[in-house]
Design a protein around this motif. Structure first.
Motif, PDB file in Angstrom:
ATOM      1  N   HIS A 151      37.728  30.997  23.631  1.00 20.02           N
ATOM      2  CA  HIS A 151      36.765  29.901  23.536  1.00 20.02           C
ATOM      3  C   HIS A 151      35.316  30.384  23.509  1.00 20.02           C
ATOM      4  CE1 HIS A 151      40.400  27.677  24.547  1.00 20.02           C
ATOM      5  NE2 HIS A 151      39.793  26.596  24.085  1.00 20.02           N
ATOM      6  N   GLY A 152      35.123  31.668  23.268  1.00 21.33           N
ATOM      7  CA  GLY A 152      33.781  32.200  23.104  1.00 21.33           C
ATOM      8  C   GLY A 152      32.958  32.283  24.370  1.00 21.33           C
ATOM      9  N   VAL A 153      33.616  32.357  25.516  1.00 22.38           N
ATOM     10  CA  VAL A 153      32.927  32.462  26.802  1.00 22.38           C
ATOM     11  C   VAL A 153      33.119  33.875  27.341  1.00 22.38           C
ATOM     12  CG1 VAL A 153      32.794  31.584  29.168  1.00 22.38           C
ATOM     13  CG2 VAL A 153      33.322  30.016  27.280  1.00 22.38           C
ATOM     14  N   LEU A 154      32.032  34.485  27.818  1.00 23.76           N
ATOM     15  CA  LEU A 154      32.127  35.826  28.374  1.00 23.76           C
ATOM     16  C   LEU A 154      32.910  35.810  29.682  1.00 23.76           C
ATOM     17  CD1 LEU A 154      28.442  37.053  27.934  1.00 23.76           C
ATOM     18  CD2 LEU A 154      30.387  37.553  26.453  1.00 23.76           C
ATOM     19  N   ALA A 155      33.864  36.717  29.798  1.00 26.69           N
ATOM     20  CA  ALA A 155      34.561  36.935  31.067  1.00 26.69           C
ATOM     21  C   ALA A 155      33.990  38.200  31.696  1.00 26.69           C
ATOM     22  CB  ALA A 155      36.063  37.082  30.840  1.00 26.69           C
ATOM     23  N   ALA A 156      33.589  38.092  32.968  1.00 25.55           N
ATOM     24  CA  ALA A 156      32.979  39.214  33.678  1.00 25.55           C
ATOM     25  C   ALA A 156      33.842  39.588  34.877  1.00 25.55           C
ATOM     26  CB  ALA A 156      31.575  38.831  34.136  1.00 25.55           C
ATOM     27  N   VAL A 157      34.008  40.879  35.071  1.00 22.15           N
ATOM     28  CA  VAL A 157      34.755  41.398  36.215  1.00 22.15           C
ATOM     29  C   VAL A 157      33.792  41.553  37.386  1.00 22.15           C
ATOM     30  CG1 VAL A 157      36.014  43.394  37.107  1.00 22.15           C
ATOM     31  CG2 VAL A 157      36.454  42.563  34.773  1.00 22.15           C
ATOM     32  N   GLY A 158      34.104  40.907  38.510  1.00 20.24           N
ATOM     33  CA  GLY A 158      33.209  41.029  39.654  1.00 20.24           C
ATOM     34  C   GLY A 158      33.815  40.484  40.925  1.00 20.24           C
ATOM     35  N   HIS A 159      33.179  40.829  42.057  1.00 24.57           N
ATOM     36  CA  HIS A 159      33.688  40.443  43.378  1.00 24.57           C
ATOM     37  C   HIS A 159      35.188  40.689  43.412  1.00 24.57           C
ATOM     38  CE1 HIS A 159      30.069  38.860  45.253  1.00 24.57           C
ATOM     39  NE2 HIS A 159      29.741  38.397  44.047  1.00 24.57           N
ATOM     40  N   THR A 160      35.528  41.956  43.218  1.00 29.98           N
ATOM     41  CA  THR A 160      36.918  42.324  42.964  1.00 29.98           C
ATOM     42  C   THR A 160      37.367  43.504  43.815  1.00 29.98           C
ATOM     43  OG1 THR A 160      38.437  43.136  41.268  1.00 29.98           O
ATOM     44  CG2 THR A 160      36.121  43.720  40.994  1.00 29.98           C
ATOM     45  N   ASP A 161      38.622  43.445  44.250  1.00 30.54           N
ATOM     46  CA  ASP A 161      39.262  44.559  44.936  1.00 30.54           C
ATOM     47  C   ASP A 161      40.280  45.217  44.016  1.00 30.54           C
ATOM     48  OD1 ASP A 161      39.323  46.065  47.368  1.00 30.54           O
ATOM     49  OD2 ASP A 161      41.276  45.175  47.861  1.00 30.54           O
ATOM     50  N   ALA A 162      40.090  45.059  42.717  1.00 29.46           N
ATOM     51  CA  ALA A 162      41.062  45.542  41.728  1.00 29.46           C
ATOM     52  C   ALA A 162      41.177  47.055  41.746  1.00 29.46           C
ATOM     53  CB  ALA A 162      40.661  45.080  40.332  1.00 29.46           C
ATOM     54  N   THR A 163      42.367  47.525  41.412  1.00 28.61           N
ATOM     55  CA  THR A 163      42.566  48.931  41.133  1.00 28.61           C
ATOM     56  C   THR A 163      42.010  49.242  39.743  1.00 28.61           C
ATOM     57  OG1 THR A 163      44.711  48.553  40.100  1.00 28.61           O
ATOM     58  CG2 THR A 163      44.694  48.916  42.496  1.00 28.61           C
ATOM     59  N   TYR A 164      41.980  50.519  39.436  1.00 30.04           N
ATOM     60  CA  TYR A 164      41.573  50.932  38.088  1.00 30.04           C
ATOM     61  C   TYR A 164      42.476  50.289  37.043  1.00 30.04           C
ATOM     62  CZ  TYR A 164      40.544  54.202  34.227  1.00 30.04           C
ATOM     63  OH  TYR A 164      40.199  54.756  33.021  1.00 30.04           O
ATOM     64  N   ALA A 165      43.795  50.313  37.286  1.00 30.96           N
ATOM     65  CA  ALA A 165      44.742  49.747  36.319  1.00 30.96           C
ATOM     66  C   ALA A 165      44.537  48.243  36.176  1.00 30.96           C
ATOM     67  CB  ALA A 165      46.177  50.048  36.749  1.00 30.96           C
ATOM     68  N   GLU A 166      44.294  47.541  37.277  1.00 30.47           N
ATOM     69  CA  GLU A 166      44.069  46.096  37.206  1.00 30.47           C
ATOM     70  C   GLU A 166      42.762  45.776  36.479  1.00 30.47           C
ATOM     71  OE1 GLU A 166      46.389  44.635  41.260  1.00 30.47           O
ATOM     72  OE2 GLU A 166      44.369  45.483  41.402  1.00 30.47           O
ATOM     73  N   THR A 167      41.765  46.619  36.694  1.00 35.74           N
ATOM     74  CA  THR A 167      40.505  46.441  35.970  1.00 35.74           C
ATOM     75  C   THR A 167      40.713  46.624  34.480  1.00 35.74           C
ATOM     76  OG1 THR A 167      39.265  47.253  37.880  1.00 35.74           O
ATOM     77  CG2 THR A 167      38.127  47.253  35.753  1.00 35.74           C
ATOM     78  N   LYS A 168      41.431  47.670  34.106  1.00 32.22           N
ATOM     79  CA  LYS A 168      41.693  47.925  32.693  1.00 32.22           C
ATOM     80  C   LYS A 168      42.510  46.790  32.066  1.00 32.22           C
ATOM     81  CE  LYS A 168      39.671  51.863  31.742  1.00 32.22           C
ATOM     82  NZ  LYS A 168      38.583  51.922  30.741  1.00 32.22           N
ATOM     83  N   ALA A 169      43.409  46.185  32.845  1.00 28.35           N
ATOM     84  CA  ALA A 169      44.184  45.058  32.329  1.00 28.35           C
ATOM     85  C   ALA A 169      43.264  43.866  32.055  1.00 28.35           C
ATOM     86  CB  ALA A 169      45.280  44.669  33.317  1.00 28.35           C
ATOM     87  N   GLY A 170      42.297  43.640  32.934  1.00 28.69           N
ATOM     88  CA  GLY A 170      41.328  42.568  32.704  1.00 28.69           C
ATOM     89  C   GLY A 170      40.474  42.824  31.470  1.00 28.69           C
ATOM     90  N   LEU A 171      40.083  44.068  31.289  1.00 33.59           N
ATOM     91  CA  LEU A 171      39.301  44.423  30.104  1.00 33.59           C
ATOM     92  C   LEU A 171      40.149  44.279  28.835  1.00 33.59           C
ATOM     93  CD1 LEU A 171      37.561  47.536  31.660  1.00 33.59           C
ATOM     94  CD2 LEU A 171      36.380  45.476  30.886  1.00 33.59           C
TER      95      LEU A 171
END
Length: 368
Positions: A173-193
């Motif tokens: 829908h053309g909205v930026l998704a930003a990763v933040g306020h997160t306890d994610a692992t590297y793998a979870e971060t990469k999955a979000g990206l």
């Protein structure tokens, strides 16, 4: 026709010259060795701001939001998002609706929801009472209320249930998704990206710290194509860490932000953020209940000065304050650089990088 002369800061270079403006538009930028000592930079673009000058974006009050935007405009921010904090859905919906006129007249470039889809372990100054898992139905309703133009960015923790689905929905829908306020692992971060996140909300702050056996979100974001927000107030980040992150990401992926709250430009004292009491002392805003840093009292002109003082070249710092965030928002065909055809948004600085004058859409604005 208006001509402004000085040291023109353009992508990758600072050159003596002049900017010619016709109405709201830059029509020419030319070299001129006779130009004076003023420094001319593009109008600043702030992706992350909660308020300033005693006014806030977080309550959804349109008059208050207009006054907060005017405060930051006087400090050179000609394009900005209004950032909410974690809130009940009803406040998010009503604020989005009530800010539509400010988006229509370009006082605001849109709304940024910093939460409520955040990690309880890394919520910082966010109100834990309002945290919840990502909800596609909520986001769909907010985008509908925003008429496909007001909702510009959502910060969320990619490790939460439903986060990757929400990120993919935002991307579609053309909205930026930003990763933040997160306890994610590297793998979870990469999955979000991989799902479509393209921004890191105030890198390092509100994130699991890096570790050589578990790099976490900081390294995951730096080792990506995401734009990384940096709060250059010398409080959230040591100047050395600011310079390191800027070099690691490069000026085309590092974006200076204020994360300012209503206390920016105001005396020390007691303030409020997301229903929580904040105490500001010696420029530092902290939650009264636990001492967590609660936003900042920064302005974008000060962020630029701090970045340069940390050793970042002026042309790179200017790109981080203007060009890169404009491109992240998809507005680089309109603002973010001193180039012919773009809107005449610029800031005239003295040799100490202090604001002298601010122009928005070809009109000088009050800076007193």
């Amino acid at each position: 026709m208006t001509r402004i002369s000085g040291r023109i800061v353009r992508p990758g270079a600072v050159v003596p010259g002049h900017v010619e403006i016709d109405g709201p538009t830059i029509v020419d930028v030319a070299a001129d060795n006779r130009a004076g000592d003023d420094i001319i930079v593009p109008g600043f673009v702030d992706l992350h701001c909660h308020g300033g000058g005693g006014h806030t974006f977080t309550t959804g009050d349109a008059a208050d939001a207009r006054a907060a935007a005017a405060f930051h405009l006087a400090h050179g921010t000609t394009t900005m998002l209004a950032s909410l904090v974690s809130s009940p859905f009803e406040l998010m919906r009503d604020a989005t609706r009530d800010y539509l006129p400010l988006v229509a007249d370009r006082t605001l470039a849109g709304v940024h929801y910093e939460g409520p889809y955040l990690s309880g372990a890394r919520c910082g100054a966010q109100n834990p009472e309002f945290l919840r898992d990502p909800s596609v139905p909520e986001l769909a309703e907010l985008i509908r209320v925003g008429e496909s133009r007001a909702v510009r960015m959502v910060t969320l923790a990619p490790e939460l249930p439903g986060a990757t689905e929400a990120i993919a929905f935002l991307r579609e829908h053309g909205v930026l998704a930003a990763v933040g306020h997160t306890d994610a692992t590297y793998a979870e971060t990469k999955a979000g990206l991989a799902a479509g996140a393209t921004v890191g909300t105030h890198l390092f702050n509100g994130m699991r710290p890096p570790h050589h056996r578990e790099p976490g979100p900081v390294i995951g974001l730096l080792d990506s194509i995401a734009v990384c927000e940096l709060i250059a107030d010398n409080i959230h980040l040591h100047p050395g860490m600011l310079a390191f992150a800027a070099r690691s990401a490069g000026p085309d992926r590092a974006a200076l932000v204020t994360d300012a709250m209503d206390a920016a430009g105001m005396p020390d004292g007691k303030y409020e953020l997301g229903g929580q009491e904040v105490v500001v002392a010696d420029r530092v805003a902290r939650l009264a209940r636990n001492g967590s840093i609660a936003g900042s009292t920064l302005t974008m002109d000060a962020a630029l000065r701090n970045a340069v003082a940390a050793g970042i070249p002026l042309e790179d710092a200017a790109a981080m304050a203007s060009t890169t965030p404009a491109r992240a928002l998809g507005l680089d065909d309109e603002v973010g650089a001193l180039e012919a055809g773009l809107r005449a948004d610029l800031v005239v600085l003295d040799a100490g990088l202090t604001v002298q004058r601010v122009m928005r859409a070809g009109t000088w604005v009050p800076t007193g």
